[in-house]
Design a protein around this motif. Structure first.
Motif, PDB file in Angstrom:
ATOM      1  N   PHE A  44      -3.726  15.777  -0.061  1.00  0.00           N
ATOM      2  CA  PHE A  44      -3.029  14.668  -0.699  1.00  0.00           C
ATOM      3  C   PHE A  44      -4.644  13.987  -1.808  1.00  0.00           C
ATOM      4  CE2 PHE A  44      -4.699  13.429   3.242  1.00  0.00           C
ATOM      5  CZ  PHE A  44      -5.249  12.231   3.128  1.00  0.00           C
ATOM      6  N   SER A  45      -4.698  13.500  -3.146  1.00  0.00           N
ATOM      7  CA  SER A  45      -6.263  13.165  -3.154  1.00  0.00           C
ATOM      8  C   SER A  45      -6.643  11.388  -3.433  1.00  0.00           C
ATOM      9  CB  SER A  45      -6.014  13.078  -5.049  1.00  0.00           C
ATOM     10  OG  SER A  45      -5.131  11.989  -5.196  1.00  0.00           O
ATOM     11  N   SER A  46      -5.827  10.781  -2.714  1.00  0.00           N
ATOM     12  CA  SER A  46      -6.179   9.443  -2.062  1.00  0.00           C
ATOM     13  C   SER A  46      -5.026   8.565  -1.047  1.00  0.00           C
ATOM     14  CB  SER A  46      -7.332   8.540  -3.458  1.00  0.00           C
ATOM     15  OG  SER A  46      -5.786   8.130  -3.983  1.00  0.00           O
ATOM     16  N   GLY A  47      -5.507   7.239  -0.040  1.00  0.00           N
ATOM     17  CA  GLY A  47      -4.712   7.012   0.239  1.00  0.00           C
ATOM     18  C   GLY A  47      -5.360   5.500   1.037  1.00  0.00           C
ATOM     19  N   VAL A  48      -4.571   4.490   1.093  1.00  0.00           N
ATOM     20  CA  VAL A  48      -4.244   3.626   0.950  1.00  0.00           C
ATOM     21  C   VAL A  48      -3.692   2.998   2.525  1.00  0.00           C
ATOM     22  CG1 VAL A  48      -5.022   2.406  -1.360  1.00  0.00           C
ATOM     23  CG2 VAL A  48      -2.511   2.399  -0.771  1.00  0.00           C
ATOM     24  N   PHE A  49      -4.625   1.943   2.971  1.00  0.00           N
ATOM     25  CA  PHE A  49      -3.802   1.195   4.852  1.00  0.00           C
ATOM     26  C   PHE A  49      -3.813   0.532   4.873  1.00  0.00           C
ATOM     27  CE2 PHE A  49      -3.170   0.517   8.670  1.00  0.00           C
ATOM     28  CZ  PHE A  49      -2.155   2.019   9.412  1.00  0.00           C
ATOM     29  N   LEU A  50      -2.544  -0.614   4.279  1.00  0.00           N
ATOM     30  CA  LEU A  50      -2.977  -1.992   3.938  1.00  0.00           C
ATOM     31  C   LEU A  50      -1.571  -3.103   5.087  1.00  0.00           C
ATOM     32  CD1 LEU A  50      -1.993  -2.664  -0.090  1.00  0.00           C
ATOM     33  CD2 LEU A  50      -3.990  -2.510   0.958  1.00  0.00           C
ATOM     34  N   GLY A  51      -2.667  -3.743   5.489  1.00  0.00           N
ATOM     35  CA  GLY A  51      -2.025  -4.966   6.922  1.00  0.00           C
ATOM     36  C   GLY A  51      -1.274  -5.543   6.339  1.00  0.00           C
ATOM     37  N   ILE A  52      -0.330  -6.067   7.351  1.00  0.00           N
ATOM     38  CA  ILE A  52       0.954  -6.564   6.671  1.00  0.00           C
ATOM     39  C   ILE A  52       1.140  -8.123   7.661  1.00  0.00           C
ATOM     40  CG2 ILE A  52       3.466  -6.648   6.630  1.00  0.00           C
ATOM     41  CD1 ILE A  52       4.024  -4.163   5.946  1.00  0.00           C
ATOM     42  N   ASP A  53       1.451  -8.958   6.751  1.00  0.00           N
ATOM     43  CA  ASP A  53       1.214 -10.074   7.483  1.00  0.00           C
ATOM     44  C   ASP A  53       2.627 -10.238   7.864  1.00  0.00           C
ATOM     45  OD1 ASP A  53       1.612 -13.062   8.475  1.00  0.00           O
ATOM     46  OD2 ASP A  53       0.136 -13.978   7.504  1.00  0.00           O
ATOM     47  N   ALA A  54       3.454 -10.047   8.836  1.00  0.00           N
ATOM     48  CA  ALA A  54       4.923 -10.278   9.560  1.00  0.00           C
ATOM     49  C   ALA A  54       5.033 -11.658  10.101  1.00  0.00           C
ATOM     50  CB  ALA A  54       4.711  -9.611  11.303  1.00  0.00           C
ATOM     51  N   GLN A  55       4.799 -12.858   9.799  1.00  0.00           N
ATOM     52  CA  GLN A  55       5.406 -13.526   9.871  1.00  0.00           C
ATOM     53  C   GLN A  55       5.734 -14.151   8.197  1.00  0.00           C
ATOM     54  OE1 GLN A  55       5.757 -15.179  12.601  1.00  0.00           O
ATOM     55  NE2 GLN A  55       4.749 -13.649  13.602  1.00  0.00           N
ATOM     56  N   ARG A  56       4.527 -13.830   7.252  1.00  0.00           N
ATOM     57  CA  ARG A  56       5.383 -13.801   6.312  1.00  0.00           C
ATOM     58  C   ARG A  56       5.405 -12.514   4.780  1.00  0.00           C
ATOM     59  NH1 ARG A  56       0.132 -17.554   3.987  1.00  0.00           N
ATOM     60  NH2 ARG A  56       1.271 -17.334   1.882  1.00  0.00           N
ATOM     61  N   LEU A  57       5.500 -11.494   5.357  1.00  0.00           N
ATOM     62  CA  LEU A  57       5.895 -10.317   4.701  1.00  0.00           C
ATOM     63  C   LEU A  57       5.173 -10.357   3.647  1.00  0.00           C
ATOM     64  CD1 LEU A  57       9.311  -9.986   4.937  1.00  0.00           C
ATOM     65  CD2 LEU A  57       7.888  -8.467   6.469  1.00  0.00           C
TER      66      LEU A  57
END
Length: 366
Positions: A44-57
């Motif tokens: 793969f060329s690039s990647g991202v990892f984003l957090g998720i606020d589980a309360q507000r989605l």
């Protein structure tokens, strides 16, 4: 040979990935190494990892691998609303199951979408993503990319990410739990016998009490019933008296030594020792964290969230009522009404008594 190579030889590429997920404490370092190791298995060329606020989605700031971090800001502020992964809605995603971008939108529709502008800035044409979570809670969005001209991700690639996603979810949940409970690491446990002799303290208590007189601490703890705070050399400590329980491992500090030639203590000796233990003391000690402790204590009196905020400000600041009202964006009369309710619930009459009571200090004449 380095330890990293040893791990890879022993476990193989997938084992090395799992080792990284669970063993590296620093989140950014873990993600950097994870993406690097993933390339040993998957192109793969690039990647991202984003957090998720589980309360507000809601997606939150995260980690970018081999693409500019500024693209994440642009994504969150504008392009996320056009992302095919987001447009499918939370009801349609399954936690820890990978999905290819091509499964959500064909090339024609993608080319007409406003999201294509963002894809060209990264750049990528193919994507494979999964919502990582634990016990049904979404915790992060994981996505890897391939640029134009390269083939789409395969079904086997998707199976690999689906296998890794639960481990990322568990790792995030563990880190979240440790972050919430990190305050416990700064709290120490002490045990005094019925004569006030310190018979046990753990390593955390030893660090907290370094340079302090333990005898003075015991005297402070017995000066009045169940103090919630003590002061040693100008350092405030929150204290909690813990009840002795029959199953407590600490009970052994109260048991007498077995008689010579005897293989065990008699029932009466154990009962006598446990009776004395009730006169001893188990104490959990921690440094006083002003704002957190105050809010926690105020909530115990049944104060509303607004009343907690006002009472906390009244205690820690020297603001006048007019200044407090302005800070809370309410009128002076409304503030007075809230303070009257605070005083009623805490059974105090003014700000001074509120401070003394919540901080566990002795009032004059008490």
């Amino acid at each position: 040979m380095s330890a990293d190579h040893d791990d890879q030889d022993r476990w193989g590429p997938l084992g090395a990935l799992l080792h990284v997920v669970y063993e590296i404490d620093d989140r950014e370092q873990m993600l950097t190494r994870f993406f690097q190791r993933l390339r040993d298995v998957l192109r793969f060329s690039s990647g991202v990892f984003l957090g998720i606020d589980a309360q507000r989605l809601e997606l939150r700031e995260g980690f970018a691998f081999d693409c500019a971090h500024s693209t994440l800001t642009a994504y969150l502020e504008h392009y996320a609303a056009f992302d095919p992964y987001v447009l499918r809605g939370p009801a349609n995603f399954r936690i820890n199951q990978s999905v290819r971008l091509s499964e959500l939108m064909d090339d024609g529709a993608l080319g007409r979408s406003a999201f294509i502008d963002f894809m060209q800035t990264v750049p990528y044409r193919h994507a494979l993503a999964a919502v990582c979570g634990y016990r049904g809670r979404p915790l992060a969005a994981f996505c890897i990319h391939r640029p134009p001209g390269q083939p789409d991700f395969t079904t086997e690639d998707g199976h690999l990410i689906s296998a890794l996603a639960p481990h990322l979810g568990r790792s995030l949940a563990l880190r979240e739990w440790l972050a919430r409970h990190s305050a416990r690491e700064s709290s120490g446990l002490l045990v005094f016998d019925e004569r006030g002799q310190l018979v046990f303290r753990d390593a955390a208590a030893e660090r907290l009490l370094e340079g302090h007189d333990v005898v003075e601490l015991f005297e402070l703890l017995t000066r009045k019933e169940s103090p919630s705070m003590v002061v040693l050399a100008d350092q405030h400590y929150g204290v909690e008296r813990l009840a002795w329980q029959p199953a407590s491992l600490l009970t052994r500090f109260m048991l007498p030594e077995a008689k010579p030639g005897s293989s065990a203590l008699t029932t009466s000796e154990v009962r006598e020792a446990l009776g004395k233990a009730e006169k001893g003391m188990i104490v959990r000690l921690r440094r006083f964290e002003q704002r957190h402790d105050l809010c926690q204590r105020l909530r115990r009196y049944g104060l509303s969230p607004r009343e907690v905020r006002i009472a906390e400000q009244a205690i820690v600041s020297d603001l006048t009522n007019a200044d407090l009202a302005e800070r809370q964006h309410i009128s002076a009369e409304t503030l007075k009404s809230h303070l009257r309710e605070v005083y009623r619930k805490t059974q105090t009459r003014n700000r001074r008594e509120l401070i003394l009571k919540v901080l566990g200090l002795k009032m004059d004449g008490a």
